[in-house]
Design an enzyme around this catalytic site. Structure first.
Site, PDB file in Angstrom:
ATOM      1  N   ARG A 131     -31.640 -25.661   9.611  1.00 59.16           N
ATOM      2  CA  ARG A 131     -31.419 -26.581   8.492  1.00 59.16           C
ATOM      3  C   ARG A 131     -32.739 -27.101   7.916  1.00 59.16           C
ATOM      4  NH1 ARG A 131     -26.089 -29.449  10.923  1.00 59.16           N
ATOM      5  NH2 ARG A 131     -24.619 -28.112   9.848  1.00 59.16           N
ATOM      6  N   LYS A 158      -6.015 -24.473  13.800  1.00 62.86           N
ATOM      7  CA  LYS A 158      -4.801 -25.219  13.467  1.00 62.86           C
ATOM      8  C   LYS A 158      -4.376 -25.077  12.006  1.00 62.86           C
ATOM      9  CE  LYS A 158      -4.318 -29.393  15.194  1.00 62.86           C
ATOM     10  NZ  LYS A 158      -4.738 -30.807  15.301  1.00 62.86           N
ATOM     11  N   GLY A 180     -15.013 -24.777   7.950  1.00 61.47           N
ATOM     12  CA  GLY A 180     -14.797 -24.887   9.397  1.00 61.47           C
ATOM     13  C   GLY A 180     -15.938 -24.223  10.135  1.00 61.47           C
ATOM     14  N   GLY A 234     -17.093 -28.675   6.593  1.00 61.77           N
ATOM     15  CA  GLY A 234     -16.142 -29.607   5.966  1.00 61.77           C
ATOM     16  C   GLY A 234     -16.236 -29.591   4.448  1.00 61.77           C
TER      17      GLY A 234
HETATM   18  P1  AMP Z   1     -11.554 -23.269  12.824  1.00 63.66           P
HETATM   19  O1  AMP Z   1     -12.705 -24.214  12.997  1.00 63.66           O
HETATM   20  O2  AMP Z   1     -10.270 -23.913  12.463  1.00 63.66           O
HETATM   21  O3  AMP Z   1     -11.917 -22.117  11.920  1.00 63.66           O
HETATM   22  O4  AMP Z   1     -11.221 -22.669  14.266  1.00 63.66           O
HETATM   23  C1  AMP Z   1     -12.109 -21.862  14.968  1.00 63.66           C
HETATM   24  C2  AMP Z   1     -11.632 -21.770  16.383  1.00 63.66           C
HETATM   25  O5  AMP Z   1     -10.333 -21.217  16.463  1.00 63.66           O
HETATM   26  C3  AMP Z   1     -12.518 -20.887  17.224  1.00 63.66           C
HETATM   27  O6  AMP Z   1     -13.128 -21.658  18.220  1.00 63.66           O
HETATM   28  C4  AMP Z   1     -11.550 -19.873  17.821  1.00 63.66           C
HETATM   29  O7  AMP Z   1     -11.810 -19.583  19.167  1.00 63.66           O
HETATM   30  C5  AMP Z   1     -10.222 -20.551  17.692  1.00 63.66           C
HETATM   31  N1  AMP Z   1      -9.111 -19.578  17.701  1.00 63.66           N
HETATM   32  C6  AMP Z   1      -8.939 -18.560  16.865  1.00 63.66           C
HETATM   33  N2  AMP Z   1      -7.828 -17.872  17.195  1.00 63.66           N
HETATM   34  C7  AMP Z   1      -7.303 -18.468  18.267  1.00 63.66           C
HETATM   35  C8  AMP Z   1      -6.149 -18.217  19.075  1.00 63.66           C
HETATM   36  N3  AMP Z   1      -5.331 -17.197  18.824  1.00 63.66           N
HETATM   37  N4  AMP Z   1      -5.903 -19.064  20.093  1.00 63.66           N
HETATM   38  C9  AMP Z   1      -6.734 -20.086  20.327  1.00 63.66           C
HETATM   39  N5  AMP Z   1      -7.835 -20.382  19.612  1.00 63.66           N
HETATM   40  C10 AMP Z   1      -8.108 -19.572  18.600  1.00 63.66           C
END
Ligand code: AMP
Length: 393
Positions: free
Chosen positions: A35, A201, A350, A373
């Site tokens: 950064r 999520k 994310g 974010g």
């Molecule tokens: P995000 O910040 O919402 O993009 O989420 C990223 C995170 O989702 C990463 O740490 C991944 O390991 C997790 N992730 C992706 N697919 C899965 C899954 N099928 N089960 C559990 N965690 C997951």
């Protein structure tokens, strides 16, 4: 078009520049200076054009006295001096006579870094609640305000929105790059436009899905969030990630846009996230004690089929638990296909950057957005406050 750093005559001007120097520091040692490096271009531009750079940045979160020392920006001033090749002065105070005197004694071409803006949060969250007295004080130190901290553009803080309201303003090179790439991929009229969503999520991404579903031709869903969609279709998802409160949303999306939404047809399941025992199964064959941790080979083929003629792609979130090599194949296969076929793809929002860094090469993508974010909120269709405050040309 927003006014930019290039629209100002900086000669002899004191320029307040908001940077994102929020780097990981442990015991005074910076473990990743990405950064700081990313901020060099705008800072250099100011001093090379006869201005004085007065830098504001946050570092970590300040909730109590104990947070102060570990979030001290001083080590950043040392690293910034090395990278710039110019001695960076440091003010340990975020306001007051000493700081004002330091600013008054700065000459053309000099650089001053002010202590962590969030030190002001100890006093009734003045920075984070955009206290306008604080903003007026910081604005009084300069002639022009440049916002180059893309990662905090979704926040309405005194050091970005507050100061921006009070001075002639523009965006720096980093924010320019992010905004032009995001605007281009979102607004150009080329089709098919494919959105790939993954990550953990559904609830974190409902607004992004809501905004993009009407604009895109296909929405491919993998990662942990796919299982809530599959559950809403009646599949047994075992112990896979489930967002109970989002089932109705998924159901509604599938009812209204089922022809656009592509879900996995097979999955890589295991009994736990840490286990090295896994198997590939069809989506209707997940056992009660199993969780889906990656998309399977047939889903990879299906997703790639739907990417074949894509003219532009936005990808947000990995297809599986990519941190574990057993479950990174789906994400890697999608990245490889995009890169090998020169598909115009913006990745961001994310935690996408870490999966690119692990599994692919960010330089091969149209753009890898740095602001988790901020990019997520941009994709939701929001005007980011840190950009909204900047005047049009
Ligand atoms: P995000 O910040 O919402 O993009 O989420 C990223 C995170 O989702 C990463 O740490 C991944 O390991 C997790 N992730 C992706 N697919 C899965 C899954 N099928 N089960 C559990 N965690 C997951």
């Amino acid at each position: 078009m927003k006014r930019t750093i290039k629209d100002f005559d900086l000669d002899g001007k004191k320029v307040i520049i908001r940077c994102d120097l929020n780097v990981p520091i442990k015991d005074g040692i910076i473990s990743d200076d990405t950064r700081i490096r990313a901020s060099l271009r705008s800072i250099r531009y100011i001093i090379d054009n006869g201005g004085t750079a007065i830098i504001l940045s946050h570092l970590g979160k300040i909730k109590e006295e104990n947070d102060l020392e570990k979030n001290n920006l001083y080590p950043v001033s040392v690293r910034l001096s090395e990278l710039l090749g110019v001695k960076v002065k440091f003010s340990n105070e975020t306001r007051g006579d000493n700081l004002s005197n330091m600013v008054n004694s700065l000459n053309k071409g000099e650089v001053l870094l002010i202590q962590n803006t969030r030190y002001e949060d100890l006093d009734c969250k003045k920075e984070s609640s955009c206290d306008m007295d604080l903003a007026s004080y910081w604005a009084s130190l300069g002639d022009i305000f440049i916002n180059d901290a893309y990662g905090t553009c979704h926040r309405c803080h005194a050091s970005n929105v507050g100061v921006g309201k009070l001075l002639p303003n523009g965006i720096g090179f980093l924010v320019m790059e992010e905004v032009s790439k995001l605007d281009s991929i979102m607004n150009e009229d080329s089709h098919p436009f494919v959105v790939i969503m993954g990550g953990a999520k559904v609830s974190d991404k409902i607004k992004v899905i809501d905004n993009l579903i009407t604009k895109c031709d296909k929405l491919i869903i993998g990662g942990g969030m796919a299982y809530t969609f599959l559950k809403s279709k009646g599949y047994n998802i075992g112990t896979s990630l489930l967002d109970n409160e989002s089932i109705d949303f998924c159901q509604d999306m599938l009812d209204r846009y089922g022809d656009k939404i592509i879900l996995p047809i097979d999955t890589v399941v295991s009994n736990s996230m840490d286990s090295n025992d896994y198997r590939v199964c069809n989506i209707d064959d997940i056992h009660d004690n199993e969780m889906g941790l990656d998309i399977g080979p047939s889903s990879i083929s299906l997703f790639i089929d739907n990417l074949k003629d894509a003219k532009r792609v936005i990808m947000n979130g990995p297809m599986g638990l990519f941190e574990n090599d057993n479950y990174s194949k789906g994400t890697k296969a999608i990245y490889d296909y995009i890169v090998n076929n020169n598909i115009k793809c913006l990745v961001g929002g994310g935690d996408s950057v870490s999966s690119i860094n692990k599994l692919s090469d960010s330089s091969k993508f149209y753009h890898v957005s740095t602001g988790g974010g901020a990019t997520l909120e941009y994709l939701e269709g929001k005007i980011l406050p840190g950009i909204g405050v900047i005047n049009e040309k």
